[in-house]
Design an enzyme around this catalytic site. Structure first.
Site, PDB file in Angstrom:
ATOM      1  N   HIS A  51       6.721  11.628 -27.807  1.00  0.00           N
ATOM      2  CA  HIS A  51       5.783  12.461 -27.050  1.00  0.00           C
ATOM      3  C   HIS A  51       6.120  13.952 -27.174  1.00  0.00           C
ATOM      4  O   HIS A  51       5.244  14.780 -27.416  1.00  0.00           O
ATOM      5  CB  HIS A  51       5.817  12.022 -25.576  1.00  0.00           C
ATOM      6  N   HIS A  62      -0.991  19.503 -25.279  1.00  0.00           N
ATOM      7  CA  HIS A  62      -1.208  18.066 -25.122  1.00  0.00           C
ATOM      8  C   HIS A  62      -2.522  17.563 -25.730  1.00  0.00           C
ATOM      9  O   HIS A  62      -2.602  16.389 -26.090  1.00  0.00           O
ATOM     10  CB  HIS A  62      -1.165  17.672 -23.640  1.00  0.00           C
ATOM     11  N   ASN A  64      -0.670  20.821 -19.422  1.00  0.00           N
ATOM     12  CA  ASN A  64      -1.130  20.100 -20.607  1.00  0.00           C
ATOM     13  C   ASN A  64      -1.120  20.971 -21.856  1.00  0.00           C
ATOM     14  O   ASN A  64      -1.690  20.595 -22.884  1.00  0.00           O
ATOM     15  CB  ASN A  64      -2.538  19.535 -20.371  1.00  0.00           C
ATOM     16  N   ARG A  78       0.824  -1.225   0.000  1.00  0.00           N
ATOM     17  CA  ARG A  78       0.000   0.000   0.000  1.00  0.00           C
ATOM     18  C   ARG A  78       0.852   1.268   0.000  1.00  0.00           C
ATOM     19  O   ARG A  78       0.411   2.334   0.415  1.00  0.00           O
ATOM     20  CB  ARG A  78      -0.980   0.031   1.172  1.00  0.00           C
ATOM     21  N   HIS A 138      -1.598  14.726 -27.891  1.00  0.00           N
ATOM     22  CA  HIS A 138      -1.958  13.333 -27.578  1.00  0.00           C
ATOM     23  C   HIS A 138      -2.678  12.681 -28.747  1.00  0.00           C
ATOM     24  O   HIS A 138      -2.480  11.495 -29.029  1.00  0.00           O
ATOM     25  CB  HIS A 138      -2.872  13.277 -26.350  1.00  0.00           C
ATOM     26  N   GLU A 195       9.055  19.386 -24.476  1.00  0.00           N
ATOM     27  CA  GLU A 195       8.542  19.747 -23.142  1.00  0.00           C
ATOM     28  C   GLU A 195       9.274  20.979 -22.587  1.00  0.00           C
ATOM     29  O   GLU A 195       8.710  21.760 -21.837  1.00  0.00           O
ATOM     30  CB  GLU A 195       8.677  18.565 -22.171  1.00  0.00           C
ATOM     31  N   LYS A 236       7.879  23.450 -12.931  1.00  0.00           N
ATOM     32  CA  LYS A 236       6.960  22.367 -12.592  1.00  0.00           C
ATOM     33  C   LYS A 236       6.664  22.368 -11.095  1.00  0.00           C
ATOM     34  O   LYS A 236       5.540  22.120 -10.662  1.00  0.00           O
ATOM     35  CB  LYS A 236       7.532  21.020 -13.054  1.00  0.00           C
ATOM     36  N   GLU A 251      -4.090  18.052 -10.123  1.00  0.00           N
ATOM     37  CA  GLU A 251      -4.575  18.532 -11.418  1.00  0.00           C
ATOM     38  C   GLU A 251      -6.035  18.959 -11.392  1.00  0.00           C
ATOM     39  O   GLU A 251      -6.817  18.638 -12.284  1.00  0.00           O
ATOM     40  CB  GLU A 251      -4.353  17.443 -12.487  1.00  0.00           C
TER      41      GLU A 251
HETATM   42  N1  GLY Z   1       3.296  16.103 -17.412  1.00  0.00           N
HETATM   43  C1  GLY Z   1       2.250  16.884 -16.876  1.00  0.00           C
HETATM   44  C2  GLY Z   1       2.081  16.721 -15.408  1.00  0.00           C
HETATM   45  O1  GLY Z   1       2.908  16.136 -14.737  1.00  0.00           O
HETATM   46  O2  GLY Z   1       1.086  17.165 -14.899  1.00  0.00           O
END
Ligand code: GLY
Length: 356
Positions: free
Chosen positions: A263, A247, A244, A122, A251, A186, A226, A236
């Site tokens: 990607h 994306h 995104n 877990r 995608h 990216e 980030k 998110e």
């Molecule tokens: N690659 C986008 C994120 O980590 O939210």
């Protein structure tokens, strides 16, 4: 060495970025986790290059290192079967909740090692040791882990923050040129999202795998971007959706091409297309869209796709970020400022056509 502190809601940790720091992995793991036992999870390309060095560093700091677990390199290994093999392997090695998984490799390894750690007993701790540019600037930070299903990419996973990230940019010297170029997608995205100065630098001098000092600084800046996002919105619900950028269309290009295009390249094409569409709609200036496109081009990245709009729309319909008949897209307003907008599928179809 640069240290970036990430304060996600579920866990705080450090991201260490530097040159030649893999040799100090044991010291860092001990200091941040206090563990005495660990197991390296890696894949068949990265393992032969760096796993001995990583394990030697762990042993030199007095850690007990269980026999490493290696899976076959590549996205096709991101399956429930490989995950099961890793979980059985951790159990056979009798890892306990006090022990730590070391995920050594690119994005696939980060996903596999991170998810195995999230599920085993877990949840046990994981240290991410990214060895690709894409993993350093994006996937090793923020705690997203996943495997693919037949129905699509990354459909089973967990948010499981690492206890530490160690990014040694000297490992980038063994990255194939096309993979390095792909990862730059990216980096350009992050610059457009939040760092106008970085975009200017990338425009003046596109990134190359040579020059590790510059790479260390670029990786650290990407991690900081980030960090700011995931520290504010780990799950998110809002701000993290801005990551995104590029994306939604990216995608669709990736899936419609059966993942033959990398990607980062798909994200770059999606980013340029949404930027051109945003310029047509008057949401950003034509100059902003042109700069983004030029920067992508200068990194050898695609700026559009020949795939028909209807083909892309079929894949958007399967996007896990779709809500009923609408989808959240991220649009650039200017370099360094983007916004999430909810559009219906007809509007997205128009935007794809405008963005070509
Ligand atoms: N690659 C986008 C994120 O980590 O939210």
């Amino acid at each position: 060495m640069e240290t970036i502190k990430v304060g996600a809601a579920s866990r705080s940790y450090e991201v260490l970025v530097g040159t030649g720091i893999l040799d100090r992995l044991g010291e860092f793991v001990r200091a941040s986790t206090g563990c005495s036992r660990c197991c390296v999870i890696t894949e068949s390309t990265v393992g032969p290059l760096y796993a001995d060095a990583a394990e030697d560093a762990l042993l030199a700091s007095g850690l007990d290192v269980a026999p490493r677990l290696t899976f076959t390199a590549g996205e096709s290994s991101k399956t429930l079967a490989t995950l099961g093999m890793l979980l059985e392997g951790l159990a056979e090695r009798e890892l306990t909740r006090d022990d730590v998984v070391i995920a050594l490799g690119g994005g696939v390894t980060g996903d596999m090692g991170g998810l195995a750690a999230a599920l085993y007993l877990r949840g046990i701790r994981v240290v991410q040791v990214p060895t690709s540019l894409l993993a350093m600037v994006d996937s090793s930070v923020g705690g997203k882990t996943a495997v693919d299903l037949m129905a699509g990419k990354n459909l089973v996973g967990a948010f499981w923050q690492p206890s530490l990230v160690v990014a040694d940019v000297s490992t980038l010297s063994t990255i194939p040129g096309d993979l390095f170029r792909d990862s730059c997608g990216e980096v350009v995205k992050h610059a457009v999202l939040a760092d106008p100065t970085l975009l200017v630098e990338l425009e003046r001098s596109p990134l190359t795998a040579a020059g590790v000092d510059r790479l260390a600084s670029v990786v650290a800046r990407n991690v900081s971007i980030k960090r700011d996002v995931v520290s504010a919105d780990e799950r998110e619900r809002g701000l993290r959706q801005t990551l995104n950028l590029g994306h939604t269309i990216g995608h669709a290009i990736e899936a419609a091409g059966d993942f033959s295009l990398g990607h980062g390249s798909c994200v770059a094409a999606g980013l340029c297309m949404i930027a051109r569409a945003a310029a047509c709609r008057g949401w950003c200036s034509a100059d902003t869209a042109e700069r983004i496109e030029r920067c992508a081009e200068a990194h050898g990245l695609p700026t559009s796709t020949a795939l028909p709009t209807e083909t892309l729309m079929r894949y958007v319909a399967h996007d896990k970020k779709r809500h009923g008949d609408s989808v959240n897209i991220v649009v650039p307003l200017e370099v360094g400022r983007c916004e999430v907008r909810t559009v219906d599928l007809d509007e997205l179809r128009c935007l794809i056509d405008l963005g070509r």
